[in-house]
Motif scaffolding. Structure first.
Motif, PDB file in Angstrom:
ATOM      1  N   ASN A 169      47.174  47.445  36.775  1.00  0.00           N
ATOM      2  CA  ASN A 169      45.714  47.348  36.699  1.00  0.00           C
ATOM      3  C   ASN A 169      45.269  46.287  37.698  1.00  0.00           C
ATOM      4  OD1 ASN A 169      43.018  46.388  35.847  1.00  0.00           O
ATOM      5  ND2 ASN A 169      43.304  47.854  34.187  1.00  0.00           N
ATOM      6  N   PHE A 170      44.446  46.711  38.681  1.00  0.00           N
ATOM      7  CA  PHE A 170      44.049  45.825  39.770  1.00  0.00           C
ATOM      8  C   PHE A 170      42.609  45.351  39.634  1.00  0.00           C
ATOM      9  CE2 PHE A 170      47.318  48.695  41.447  1.00  0.00           C
ATOM     10  CZ  PHE A 170      48.256  47.766  41.881  1.00  0.00           C
ATOM     11  N   ALA A 171      42.084  45.335  38.411  1.00  0.00           N
ATOM     12  CA  ALA A 171      40.692  44.918  38.235  1.00  0.00           C
ATOM     13  C   ALA A 171      40.475  43.478  38.694  1.00  0.00           C
ATOM     14  CB  ALA A 171      40.285  45.070  36.761  1.00  0.00           C
ATOM     15  N   LYS A 172      41.494  42.612  38.591  1.00  0.00           N
ATOM     16  CA  LYS A 172      41.370  41.214  39.001  1.00  0.00           C
ATOM     17  C   LYS A 172      42.066  40.937  40.330  1.00  0.00           C
ATOM     18  CE  LYS A 172      40.980  39.400  34.296  1.00  0.00           C
ATOM     19  NZ  LYS A 172      41.517  38.427  33.311  1.00  0.00           N
ATOM     20  N   TYR A 173      42.421  41.979  41.095  1.00  0.00           N
ATOM     21  CA  TYR A 173      43.085  41.809  42.377  1.00  0.00           C
ATOM     22  C   TYR A 173      42.218  40.964  43.324  1.00  0.00           C
ATOM     23  CZ  TYR A 173      44.841  43.222  46.983  1.00  0.00           C
ATOM     24  OH  TYR A 173      45.334  43.236  48.263  1.00  0.00           O
ATOM     25  N   ASP A 176      45.439  39.000  40.045  1.00  0.00           N
ATOM     26  CA  ASP A 176      45.965  39.786  38.944  1.00  0.00           C
ATOM     27  C   ASP A 176      47.397  39.391  38.587  1.00  0.00           C
ATOM     28  OD1 ASP A 176      46.605  40.690  41.494  1.00  0.00           O
ATOM     29  OD2 ASP A 176      47.229  42.644  40.750  1.00  0.00           O
ATOM     30  N   TYR A 266      37.439  46.239  41.751  1.00  0.00           N
ATOM     31  CA  TYR A 266      38.347  45.123  41.551  1.00  0.00           C
ATOM     32  C   TYR A 266      37.743  43.857  42.161  1.00  0.00           C
ATOM     33  CZ  TYR A 266      39.813  46.874  46.155  1.00  0.00           C
ATOM     34  OH  TYR A 266      39.840  47.344  47.437  1.00  0.00           O
TER      35      TYR A 266
END
Length: 609
Positions: A169-173, A176, A266
């Motif tokens: 999951n790259f939402a906080k890339y 992350d 992201y």
């Protein structure tokens, strides 16, 4: 002197402890070296009736198998394919009471066997559930080895290089943290016990933490440099407009160069678009051969179905979708990993032991000896059966298949695709499984809709720039028009012959930018015509004053009778030295209102339906 004695005493104690710890290790190496050179014969360890295809079950109790996985190194983390590759030592321990010791060997001796015993001994059919590719390492020698201890204790070790799937999951890339796993399971849970309790697999969790130093240098710091446009004088229209356009296009290009290809928003994208506003402003098991002829009668024909009483053979089919690997819109296909099961009754098969209800496990070679249903995937284009570690196949197959799908892209990227898995027999009806794929819009909003809308709104700023600033206004519109045309060619990810929703959006944006250029041409023409008439009135007024000073009669004045006091009022009001233009004043409200109206119509037709 006392300090030296203390130091010498500590060195002696340390060496003593080290030798004590090293002693067992040296003994193990000595025994391993001696046993490794032993070339044991098959009949010395295995009894004559030993069958390596049958699990060593005792009193109908499943075989206890202990496993150990040691991660040696991480080869790669592949974010695009959502996978990671590791190099591991894979150890398995179990008991096989059917083994015996060679003559002259006691129970305390550890027998070491080479990799050729893999096809002689029974080995557990354990496998990694989330492994998508792998191989046995060919660096170390031997690559697979066995040891037998206390006559029945079997140990198998192998060095593997595996690639595992991971739901990243790259939402906080790039801030992350990814949590992945290694999942181990067994196909034959009836005869093998991995001590999993109520769970279906054994899972080891891994956590990956990303370093952000490189992203700070390459992504965050350069954006701050675009704020220098606030120190450029406001009168320098070409410089400020050029800086803003260049910075804006650079940010959009930077966003399109991101390595991630995900459909949701992201953290890095949020940062880039958060800076757009100031920038815009500033700049298997096998059966032994001897049993082959005992199951089938001499007149068994694998080409004839087992029809009983004239009724067709009933075949039960089950398909479990393990993973959707990829969706190729340009080819109208998608790739899935599935478990494919088939069940049917063949009354012609003879039981080996009529009173024994235990199932008989057959290997892949029996598909040429038994009648097999002629079912097939109707819309399959190609596929293969993966062989990751050891081939453990029976009539339950793990299959990777590429299937066709009739996709319709008129609402792309607001579309939902309905695909099917069609299983069909050549003589009977079809079984259909339905898969609905819904597209997420986050990526397209960031890479297509927001940039193109900002470019269109950017051209509306030209209506506030004085009409005499030719370089600024022409550069603003032309650059925006070329940027939209370039984005039009890059935005279409599907290759179809009809118009799709994203094309309609880009045509709307291009049309408004082109109309802004046409508006500037009308504004210039209007300005030149009014200026010419005003200059003519000014010249006639000057001649009138000259004649009045010479006391000539009023009838002798050379005044155009078509020119009246209205033009004096127009000239007095506008002066034409002012930077106000009537067409620009109307366009300041007409263009944004028209663009908002078109956006609403677009959303109602494609996004809201």
């Amino acid at each position: 002197m006392k300090a030296f004695q203390c130091l010498l005493f500590l060195i002696i104690v340390t060496l003593n402890v080290f030798c004590q710890q090293l002693g067992p290790f040296v003994e193990i190496l000595r025994k391993g070296r001696s046993s490794r050179n032993a070339n044991w014969k098959m009949d010395e360890i295995l009894p004559s009736d030993y069958n390596y295809l049958i699990a060593p079950v005792v009193n109908n109790t499943a075989v206890e198998v202990e496993v150990a996985v040691s991660v040696l190194s991480f080869r790669a983390i592949k974010e695009k394919s959502l996978s990671f590759a590791v190099e591991i030592f894979f150890h398995q321990f179990w008991s096989d009471i059917r083994l015996r010791l060679p003559t002259g060997v006691d129970n305390k001796t550890k027998l070491r066997l080479n990799k050729s015993w893999k096809d002689r001994l029974w080995t557990p059919d354990t496998y990694f559930r989330n492994a998508i590719d792998g191989s046995v390492s060919n660096i170390m020698d031997p690559i697979i080895y066995f040891t037998i201890e206390n006559q029945t204790k079997v140990f198998m070790g192998v060095k593997l290089i595996l690639e595992f799937s991971c739901d990243m999951n790259f939402a906080k890339y790039p801030f992350d943290t990814q949590r992945c796993s290694l999942e181990l399971s067994s196909c034959d849970k009836q005869h093998i016990n991995l001590n999993l309790g109520t769970h279906s697999c054994l899972r080891a969790s891994l956590t990956f933490q990303r370093n952000v130093g490189n992203f700070i240098i390459k992504r965050f710091i350069p954006i701050i440099l675009t704020f220098i446009g606030f120190w450029i004088p406001t009168s320098a229209y070409p410089a400020r407009v050029g800086l803003s356009i260049t910075a804006l296009l650079a940010l959009i290009a930077q966003q399109s160069q991101e390595d991630l290809n995900v459909s949701y928003i992201y953290a890095m994208s949020v940062w880039i678009y958060f800076t757009l506003q100031p920038t815009f402003s500033a700049n298997v098991f096998q059966l032994s051969p001897e049993n082959h002829n005992s199951i089938l009668s001499h007149n068994y024909d694998p080409t004839i179905p087992p029809i009983l009483n004239g009724k067709p053979v009933r075949v039960d089919v089950s398909v479990f979708v393990l993973n959707i690997r990829s969706i190729k819109e340009t080819e109208l296909t998608y790739v899935v990993d599935i478990f494919y099961h088939q069940y049917w009754n063949d009354h012609r098969i003879q039981a080996l032991h009529p009173n024994n209800s235990q199932p008989i496990v057959l290997d892949n070679s029996w598909k040429r000896k038994l009648w097999i249903p002629d079912s097939y995937f109707k819309n399959a284009l190609d596929g293969h059966v993966p062989d990751i570690i050891f081939p453990t196949q029976y009539f339950t197959i793990t299959n990777t298949t590429r299937l066709s799908c009739e996709m319709e892209f008129s609402k792309f990227p607001h579309d939902s695709q309905e695909c099917f898995i069609d299983i069909m027999s050549r003589k009977f009806s079809m079984l259909r499984g339905r898969i609905v794929l819904t597209r997420q819009l986050g990526l397209y909003v960031l890479k297509n809709y927001i940039p193109s809308a900002i470019i269109v709104i950017m051209t509306f700023v030209g209506f506030w720039i004085p009409i005499s600033a030719y370089p600024a206004r022409v550069a603003l519109v032309i650059t925006a028009l070329l940027a939209l045309i370039t984005q039009q060619y890059q935005s279409s990810q599907v290759n179809v012959s009809y118009i799709i929703a994203i094309n309609v959006w880009m045509i709307i944006c291009i049309a408004f930018v082109f109309l802004a250029l046409i508006e500037y041409a009308f504004a210039i023409t209007y300005h030149d015509n009014i200026t010419a008439k005003a200059n003519k009135i000014k010249a006639q007024n000057h001649n009138h004053n000259m004649n009045a000073n010479t006391n000539e009669p009023k009838d002798n004045l050379n005044v155009d009778p078509n020119v009246n006091s209205k033009w004096f009022k127009v000239y007095a009001i506008t002066g034409f030295n002012s930077k106000v233009n009537r067409i620009d004043q109307i366009s300041r409200y007409l263009f944004p209102s028209g663009f908002v109206f078109c956006v609403v119509i677009y959303l109602l037709k494609y996004a809201m339906n």
